[in-house]
Design an enzyme around this catalytic site. Structure first.
Site, PDB file in Angstrom:
ATOM      1  N   CYS A  74       8.749   0.173   6.965  1.00 57.07           N
ATOM      2  CA  CYS A  74       9.705   0.151   5.857  1.00 57.07           C
ATOM      3  C   CYS A  74      10.977   0.840   6.337  1.00 57.07           C
ATOM      4  CB  CYS A  74       9.121   0.873   4.638  1.00 57.07           C
ATOM      5  SG  CYS A  74      10.224   0.847   3.213  1.00 57.07           S
ATOM      6  N   ASN A  76      14.044   1.268   4.763  1.00 55.04           N
ATOM      7  CA  ASN A  76      14.603   2.219   3.789  1.00 55.04           C
ATOM      8  C   ASN A  76      13.643   3.396   3.588  1.00 55.04           C
ATOM      9  OD1 ASN A  76      16.982   0.828   3.233  1.00 55.04           O
ATOM     10  ND2 ASN A  76      15.968  -0.476   1.724  1.00 55.04           N
ATOM     11  N   CYS A 198      16.215  -3.978   0.966  1.00 54.16           N
ATOM     12  CA  CYS A 198      15.102  -3.993   1.926  1.00 54.16           C
ATOM     13  C   CYS A 198      15.697  -3.704   3.299  1.00 54.16           C
ATOM     14  CB  CYS A 198      14.422  -5.363   1.894  1.00 54.16           C
ATOM     15  SG  CYS A 198      13.122  -5.537   3.117  1.00 54.16           S
TER      16      CYS A 198
END
Ligand SMILES: N[C@H](CCC[C@H](N)C(=O)O)C(=O)O
Length: 257
Positions: A74, A76, A198
């Site tokens: 991920c 972020n 995203c």
């Protein structure tokens, strides 16, 4: 009743429950708990859960869970993990940490976190669309206007298509604003819905523009805010890929289980 101490962070509207798991108290096999923490009505509400754990060879390990319990990189969330690690006193403004795809470097400057992504050595072109893995798999489709599409309906068509149904894929819709800027909307695997931004998707989107032109820095305008991605293009290999943007603490709290 057991109590879980947590912090809530967000990076351009992609939001996460952050847990200092240095005591290893969080049961990583309890995926129902992960889903419950992410539930926006019966839980805290988030796009994912991030555990920070001690490491011998780097400053910390981060473990990211999507709301459905699946794990992936991920972007972020990694940026928020770096800011949270500073809050915990584990780091100052530079760090080396481990995520699911390996070791990353990152730097903090004010509320901005610059995350070094792994090199991207290959991609696939599918008609006018792209498939690029930036630590998470991303399908990228250029559209005339990101305001005129329904990312949920259109994203599901790709994510649950025969090719992607088993493993899943994130689906990004891109509108080119100018030579170096894209508007982006993303349907995220594991969230199974649109997120306000995203990070790995913005990174993949920037690289797709790098495949179509000579840019080496791209501004991404997501619903939740602006991100920047810079990179070096060497033939069709991308190196020195930085995902840059804000990461902010929203609140801290306790959750009873
Ligand atoms: N849901 C994605 C992972 C999180 C991606 C996104 N939140 C980011 O910032 O990169 C997946 O399962 O591939």
């Amino acid at each position: 009743m057991a109590i879980i101490q947590f912090h809530k962070y967000q990076g351009t509207g992609n939001d996460f429950v952050m847990i200092d798991n240095c005591d290893n108290a969080f049961d990583k096999d309890d995926l129902d708990l992960v889903s419950k923490l992410c539930d926006r009505r019966f839980g805290i509400g988030a796009d994912g859960v991030i555990l920070i754990e001690p490491a011998e060879d780097v400053d910390f390990n981060m473990i990211y869970f999507n709301p459905d319990g699946s794990q992936s990189l991920c972007g972020n969330g990694s940026r928020c993990a770096v800011m949270f690690a500073k809050h915990l006193g584990l780091i100052q403004n530079e760090t080396t940490f481990r995520a699911i795809d390996g070791i990353h470097e990152a730097k903090i400057s004010g509320d901005q976190v610059s995350l070094l992504m792994h090199d991207v050595l290959d991609f696939e072109q599918i008609g006018d669309d792209f498939l690029i893995d930036t630590g998470s798999p991303h399908y990228l489709k250029y559209v005339t206007s990101t305001d005129d599409i329904d990312p949920l309906e259109e994203g599901r068509k790709v994510r649950y298509s025969e090719r992607f149904a088993a493993e899943g894929v994130n689906v990004n819709f891109l509108e080119q604003i100018n030579d170096g800027a894209l508007k982006i909307r993303t349907y995220e695997r594991g969230v199974e819905g649109e997120t306000y931004s995203c990070g790995t998707g913005c990174t993949a989107a920037a690289l797709s523009l790098g495949l179509k032109s000579s840019v080496n820095e791209v501004a991404l305008k997501a619903i939740g805010g602006d991100l920047r991605v810079s990179f070096t293009k060497d033939g069709e290999t991308f190196r020195n890929i930085y995902l840059i943007g804000p990461a902010k603490k929203v609140f801290a709290g306790e959750f009873g289980i």
